[in-house]
Design a protein around this motif. Sequence first.
Motif: not given
Length: 346
Positions: A318-339
């Motif tokens: 669960a810890t690794i899965q939560i890290i994965r989802m947190s990265c997508l929630v935090v980093i994902g929108p930044i990547v989307v705005r850049r691209l």
Amino acid sequence: MVAQLLKFLLAVGIGAAGGMAFSLIGTPLPFMLGAMTATTIASFCKLPLAMPKLARNCLATVLGVMFGSVLDVSGIPTGSALVVLALLVVLYLASMVGLGWLFFRRAGFDSVTSYFAAVPGNLSEIVVLAEDCGADVKKVVLVHSARLAVTVTAISLSLRYLLGLEVVALTPKPGLPPGWLDLAILVGCAIVGSLAGKLLRIPAPFLIGPLIASIIVHAIPLTQSAPPAAMVAGAQAVLGTFIGVRFAGVRLNEVFGTLAISLIWALSALLLVAAFAAGVSYLLGEAFDAMLLAFSPGGVAEVSALAVAAHISLGFVATIQIIRMSCLVVIGPIVVRRLFGSKVTH
């Protein structure tokens, strides 16, 4: 309203029947896999099915409370191990998205749709961003529905038949049945945990919020009880039904090519994850089965259910899965705005 209710009841009925059938057969994680299989077949047979997101969220709280009652905090990675695993999660996500983008581009998807098809995240958030950026939402939904269905089925079968693990029906830990006070505490975990999860913008708030609340009340301990077994079985059936109903309205003759591409990518992604998990397991000295689940591109609820059913450390997975989802929630929108910033419609 009445029509939607009837569609919901039909979906739940078919899902429950599938879960009971798989339970009698003795398949791993029968209530979730059986419900998913039955409702997927029903969806392709054009039966009118519906599963409101509210129902899925409510049942996710039940699983969250149950997971919190069995989670062993000693399995949660800390310190330098946690930092290393977080960095590996970022590497894993970057590799999967990059390879997925290339795969879907070669398959004929446009650039924007290829990106959102490749991101291994929660479908609801992906669809919103995909719509804003002008992606082909129907293709994105089909790709991720196939990914989740293939991941849950393939990993559950692999754990039992390839790795030889005893993957059983997901049930609460043995103990005294909950009394009225215990039930009140567990319901409080579900409600307060969900509200806190939404307020703090935790990934998968209806699962993780109640899970954390449940860990706290069981550690104090205010209670040692878990949700009733029938409720847990029902939650799994609804979770499986939610996956199967995603294919409702899909006409095979219209989307056969996209579905075939989706299934090929889902299987390819699993093989890539297995290779990645094997490498990380060798380097860090961790069990391969735990690494496979920790990095698998399924939903947090589905993967956590597999971990509990296979007696694999839920704290670690669960810890690794939560890290994965947190990265997508935090980093994902930044990547989307850049691209795709200039393509966002609203």
